[in-house]
Structures are given as structure tokens and as C-alpha cells.
Design a protein around this motif. Structure first.
Motif, PDB file in Angstrom:
ATOM      1  N   ALA A  91      10.759  -6.251  -2.648  1.00 36.15           N
ATOM      2  CA  ALA A  91      10.828  -5.508  -3.908  1.00 36.15           C
ATOM      3  C   ALA A  91       9.605  -5.831  -4.759  1.00 36.15           C
ATOM      4  O   ALA A  91       9.098  -6.966  -4.741  1.00 36.15           O
ATOM      5  CB  ALA A  91      12.104  -5.853  -4.662  1.00 36.15           C
ATOM      6  N   PHE A  92       9.173  -4.828  -5.526  1.00 43.72           N
ATOM      7  CA  PHE A  92       7.961  -4.954  -6.338  1.00 43.72           C
ATOM      8  C   PHE A  92       8.221  -4.444  -7.752  1.00 43.72           C
ATOM      9  O   PHE A  92       9.223  -3.791  -8.016  1.00 43.72           O
ATOM     10  CB  PHE A  92       6.812  -4.182  -5.691  1.00 43.72           C
ATOM     11  N   SER A  93       7.282  -4.718  -8.633  1.00 45.93           N
ATOM     12  CA  SER A  93       7.458  -4.390 -10.047  1.00 45.93           C
ATOM     13  C   SER A  93       7.256  -2.919 -10.346  1.00 45.93           C
ATOM     14  O   SER A  93       7.633  -2.447 -11.419  1.00 45.93           O
ATOM     15  CB  SER A  93       6.501  -5.229 -10.891  1.00 45.93           C
ATOM     16  N   SER A  94       6.651  -2.176  -9.429  1.00 47.12           N
ATOM     17  CA  SER A  94       6.452  -0.732  -9.589  1.00 47.12           C
ATOM     18  C   SER A  94       6.102  -0.145  -8.238  1.00 47.12           C
ATOM     19  O   SER A  94       5.774  -0.880  -7.291  1.00 47.12           O
ATOM     20  CB  SER A  94       5.329  -0.432 -10.596  1.00 47.12           C
ATOM     21  N   GLY A  95       6.155   1.173  -8.143  1.00 41.69           N
ATOM     22  CA  GLY A  95       5.727   1.810  -6.908  1.00 41.69           C
ATOM     23  C   GLY A  95       4.269   1.526  -6.598  1.00 41.69           C
ATOM     24  O   GLY A  95       3.898   1.283  -5.451  1.00 41.69           O
ATOM     25  N   MET A  96       3.427   1.540  -7.627  1.00 44.30           N
ATOM     26  CA  MET A  96       2.011   1.262  -7.412  1.00 44.30           C
ATOM     27  C   MET A  96       1.768  -0.203  -7.056  1.00 44.30           C
ATOM     28  O   MET A  96       0.875  -0.529  -6.276  1.00 44.30           O
ATOM     29  CB  MET A  96       1.205   1.643  -8.658  1.00 44.30           C
ATOM     30  N   GLY A  97       2.590  -1.099  -7.599  1.00 42.19           N
ATOM     31  CA  GLY A  97       2.503  -2.497  -7.206  1.00 42.19           C
ATOM     32  C   GLY A  97       2.869  -2.677  -5.749  1.00 42.19           C
ATOM     33  O   GLY A  97       2.264  -3.483  -5.027  1.00 42.19           O
ATOM     34  N   CYS A  98       3.849  -1.910  -5.301  1.00 45.74           N
ATOM     35  CA  CYS A  98       4.242  -1.916  -3.897  1.00 45.74           C
ATOM     36  C   CYS A  98       3.097  -1.425  -3.016  1.00 45.74           C
ATOM     37  O   CYS A  98       2.730  -2.067  -2.021  1.00 45.74           O
ATOM     38  CB  CYS A  98       5.474  -1.046  -3.716  1.00 45.74           C
ATOM     39  N   LEU A  99       2.513  -0.286  -3.379  1.00 40.33           N
ATOM     40  CA  LEU A  99       1.415   0.265  -2.595  1.00 40.33           C
ATOM     41  C   LEU A  99       0.215  -0.675  -2.589  1.00 40.33           C
ATOM     42  O   LEU A  99      -0.462  -0.833  -1.567  1.00 40.33           O
ATOM     43  CB  LEU A  99       1.011   1.637  -3.137  1.00 40.33           C
ATOM     44  N   THR A 100      -0.063  -1.332  -3.712  1.00 37.75           N
ATOM     45  CA  THR A 100      -1.165  -2.297  -3.768  1.00 37.75           C
ATOM     46  C   THR A 100      -0.969  -3.400  -2.729  1.00 37.75           C
ATOM     47  O   THR A 100      -1.896  -3.767  -1.996  1.00 37.75           O
ATOM     48  CB  THR A 100      -1.274  -2.918  -5.167  1.00 37.75           C
ATOM     49  N   SER A 101       0.239  -3.939  -2.656  1.00 40.45           N
ATOM     50  CA  SER A 101       0.497  -5.020  -1.710  1.00 40.45           C
ATOM     51  C   SER A 101       0.385  -4.540  -0.270  1.00 40.45           C
ATOM     52  O   SER A 101      -0.012  -5.305   0.618  1.00 40.45           O
ATOM     53  CB  SER A 101       1.876  -5.624  -1.975  1.00 40.45           C
ATOM     54  N   ILE A 102       0.728  -3.284  -0.007  1.00 42.92           N
ATOM     55  CA  ILE A 102       0.532  -2.723   1.329  1.00 42.92           C
ATOM     56  C   ILE A 102      -0.965  -2.560   1.617  1.00 42.92           C
ATOM     57  O   ILE A 102      -1.460  -2.935   2.687  1.00 42.92           O
ATOM     58  CB  ILE A 102       1.248  -1.373   1.460  1.00 42.92           C
ATOM     59  N   MET A 103      -1.698  -2.011   0.649  1.00 42.65           N
ATOM     60  CA  MET A 103      -3.135  -1.785   0.837  1.00 42.65           C
ATOM     61  C   MET A 103      -3.902  -3.086   1.009  1.00 42.65           C
ATOM     62  O   MET A 103      -4.964  -3.117   1.649  1.00 42.65           O
ATOM     63  CB  MET A 103      -3.690  -1.003  -0.354  1.00 42.65           C
ATOM     64  N   LEU A 104      -3.393  -4.174   0.461  1.00 49.65           N
ATOM     65  CA  LEU A 104      -4.074  -5.466   0.583  1.00 49.65           C
ATOM     66  C   LEU A 104      -4.033  -6.013   2.005  1.00 49.65           C
ATOM     67  O   LEU A 104      -4.677  -7.030   2.291  1.00 49.65           O
ATOM     68  CB  LEU A 104      -3.472  -6.477  -0.396  1.00 49.65           C
TER      69      LEU A 104
END
Length: 389
Positions: free
Chosen positions: A80-93
Motif C-alpha cells: 500500500a502507498f500514500s497515493s496512486g502516483m506514489g505507488c507508480l513512483t515505487s514501481i518506476m524505481l
């Protein structure tokens, strides 16, 4: 890493939504998981703890949500992440400089902004491809392709991508397939069963369903990918607070019921638009006139509550949104209340005008998030708003 309870996968999806990932609190018997409102945990001795050290890494309330959504998606691991974009950031990393990715040309404006304006600065190469054409995806593959990002149905044009066919392309190229399942939710679409490696959501939307928090969730069956997601979540720190995790978990309990209602209302609203405006001006995969209707029937169990329509001009769009009473002019989607937005000036304002024109997002396009109100009231609201246009 947060792994699900093994027995949770034995239940059907509606039952999982209510029970998966959580058990009555052993201390008090509380049905809902406690909100563990803490930033740190007492340790018994040096190197000895109860599995929790610092709340950025783990929180029991967050873990209950992660197990719940993982079970809904038939996944072993959830994050779980703080936002959808935070989720995508962690995937992109998970990517490195020099890596190439393939992304659908019509994705959420925030997804485009993050990838095009941030990650290209770090040497990630991106090909933007119309994923309605599987051959175009195949032709875009390079030796350094590491991932294919699929959004289906797309925001806001409701285009579909063949998850199985594109996942097969990714795997043959030694890449992974990543699916944004926000619009469909786990109730209407199961990307992991079609070959996806990672499925992610803006849990702000249907998973929560009450328009009162921001969140994101990613799930996978791969231990290797799960380890990377866990590391990135802890290192980048885009994790939700326990209250937001608890609220989302409250929302998923009614997910199956809500999505069925959204789907029924969405079909009725889309049919009304097709009759009133002409089917060619309505973007909804549940309509037989939708060019990918057969694919929708094959890989989805319903068509959802998102409907876009072409009004013909910005002036027409403005007339409609100012007349509407039950559809509130606002960004976001997936809540119990009906919303309307103009993507060109709202959700996709960060996309350059020329690019918007190229992919078909006009100033007259309106996107409706159809809620769960009585559908007769919604249709009456639309009828008075479109009168005379």
C-alpha cells in the motif's frame, strides 16, 4: 513483505472483499483491525522484535489492507502507498538509466506527467504506443525493453488493451507487464490471471469508494518483484498512514456491491448517451458499438461506471457541467457519488495540447464517473442538462 493468508484465496471475490487479510483482534475480539497509530515499536532486545521496527517499513493496519487487496487480485504479495502516483513512483524505481519501457499512448495525465517529465530525466527511454493494436506493441520492443505498462480501460477514452497478448509479448522479450487496473477494479478484471506481473491501483478510486482519502496499492505473485517493491516502498517512503489504510479497508468491504451498482448504472447511462447523442460519440466498452466490445467481454466480467462522451465543443461541455445537479464537476472517480470532468482542462491538463489532439482528447470531451444513486434520477439530471444541445 506482506504475504496473504493462504486460506483467503479459497473464497469468492465478494467474500474476500469482506474477510480477506484480517482476523478478529486477538486482544479484544474487535471485528475491524485496530488503527495502529504509531511511528515506532518497542524492541525486546538488540535485534529482537515482534516483526516491527519502524512504521515506514511495516504497520499492522497497512498489512491488513495489503493482504486484503492482494487476495482480491489473487496475488501473494500486496503493498500500500500514500497515493496512486506514489505507488507508480515505487514501481518506476525498479528501472535503471538506459532501460526502455512501452506505455499506452492514452493513459491518465498524471501517469504521463510522471513518466515524461520526471523519469526521462534519469535516462529511462519511453515509447508511447496505441495498445489497441497488439502488433504496434510488438514492433516497439527493443533489446533494452524492461517493462510494458498497460492501462485498460484507458482514462478517459475507454480504450482497451489485450492483457494476455501484451503480457506474452513482454515475457518473450524478457520484460514484465504492469497493469493499471483502477478503472475496472478487481471485481471486473483479473490481470494476473491473464499474465500480468504487477497490478496496481489508485486506491483513492473504487477500492476506497468514498472520496475521502488518497492511496495506491500494488500486488504481485513474484517473490523477486515483491522484494523490490518492499525495498522501494521503505526507501522512498510513499506509504499511507494507518488511518488511510483503515479507511480503505473499510471501503473494500463493500467493493463487490458498489462495483456491481456502478456497472449497472454505467450501462444505463451509456445506453442513454448512445440514444441521445449517437453511439459514435460515446466511449464505453459495454456498448456493442464500441470497437473493442468483444475484447471487453472476453477479459472483463463487467464494463464499469466510467463513461466519456463527445459534446462537440468546449462551450457545449461548459453548458452541460453548469446545468448538472447530481453530477458534481470535480476530478477523481470511483466514489459512490456521480462526478463529471473535462479531461482536457482537468485530469489531462498536464498533457501538451498537440498530444491531446493527437490521441483524441478534445475540449468538448466529458468524462462521467457514474455513481450508485438511483439511476432514474441520474438520467433525469442528464436529460435536463443536455436539453437543447
Amino acid at each position: 513483505m506482506t504475504k496473504i493468508f493462504a486460506e483467503d484465496l479459497a473464497q469468492r471475490v465478494g467474500t474476500r472483499a469482506i474477510h480477506a487479510g484480517q482476523r478478529p483482534d486477538p486482544t479484544s475480539g474487535a471485528i475491524m483491525p485496530p488503527i495502529y497509530q504509531t511511528s515506532t515499536y518497542a524492541q525486546e532486545a538488540l535485534g529482537v522484535n515482534k516483526g516491527y521496527e519502524y512504521a515506514r517499513g511495516k504497520n499492522p493496519t497497512r498489512e491488513a489492507l495489503e493482504r486484503n487487496v492482494a487476495a482480491l487480485e489473487n496475488a501473494q504479495h500486496g503493498f500500500a502507498f500514500s497515493s496512486g502516483m506514489g505507488c507508480l513512483t515505487s514501481i518506476m524505481l525498479m528501472l535503471r538509466a538506459g532501460d526502455h519501457i512501452i506505455v499506452g499512448s492514452n493513459v491518465y495525465g498524471g501517469t504521463y506527467r510522471q513518466m515524461d517529465k520526471l523519469f526521462t530525466n534519469f535516462g529511462v527511454e519511453i515509447s508511447w504506443i496505441d495498445m489497441r493494436d497488439v502488433q504496434k506493441v510488438q514492433d516497439a520492443v527493443k533489446k533494452n525493453t524492461r517493462a510494458i505498462f498497460i492501462e485498460t480501460p484507458t482514462n478517459p477514452l475507454m480504450q482497451l488493451a489485450d492483457i494476455k497478448a501484451i503480457s506474452d509479448i513482454a515475457h518473450k522479450a524478457g520484460a514484465i507487464s504492469i497493469v493499471d487496473n483502477t478503472f475496472a477494479s478487481p471485481i471486473l478484471q483479473a490481470p494476473l490471471a491473464l499474465g500480468a506481473d504487477i497490478v496496481w491501483h489508485s486506491s483513492t478510486k473504487y477500492l476506497n469508494g468514498h472520496s475521502d482519502l488518497l492511496g495506491g496499492v500494488a500486488v504481485t505473485n513474484s517473490d523477486e518483484l515483491a522484494a523490490k517493491l518492499q525495498f522501494n516502498a521503505n526507501s522512498a517512503g510513499a506509504v499511507p498512514g494507518p488511518m488511510d489504510a483503515w479507511l480503505t479497508l473499510r471501503g473494500t468491504k463493500t467493493l463487490a456491491l458498489r462495483v456491481k451498482a456502478h456497472d449497472a448504472n454505467g450501462r444505463a447511462v451509456a445506453a442513454w448517451f448512445a440514444k441521445r447523442l449517437g453511439a459514435e460519440r460515446v466511449f464505453y466498452p459495454g456498448l456493442e458499438s464500441h470497437p473493442q466490445h468483444e475484447l471487453a467481454k472476453r477479459q472483463m466480467s463487467g464494463f464499469g461506471g466510467m463513461v466519456s462522451v463527445e459534446t462537440g465543443s468546449k462551450a457545449n461541455a461548459n453548458t452541460v457541467v453548469t446545468r448538472l445537479k447530481l453530477f458534481t464537476l470535480a476530478e477523481s472517480l470511483g466514489g459512490v457519488e456521480s462526478l463529471v470532468c473535462q479531461p482536457a482542462g482537468m485530469t489531462h491538463a498536464s498533457v501538451e495540447p498537440a498530444r491531446r489532439a493527437e490521441i483524441g482528447i478534445t475540449d468538448g470531451l466529458l468524462r462521467f464517473s457514474v455513481g450508485v444513486e438511483d439511476v432514474e434520477d441520474l438520467l433525469e439530471d442528464l436529460d435536463q442538462a443536455f436539453k437543447g444541445l
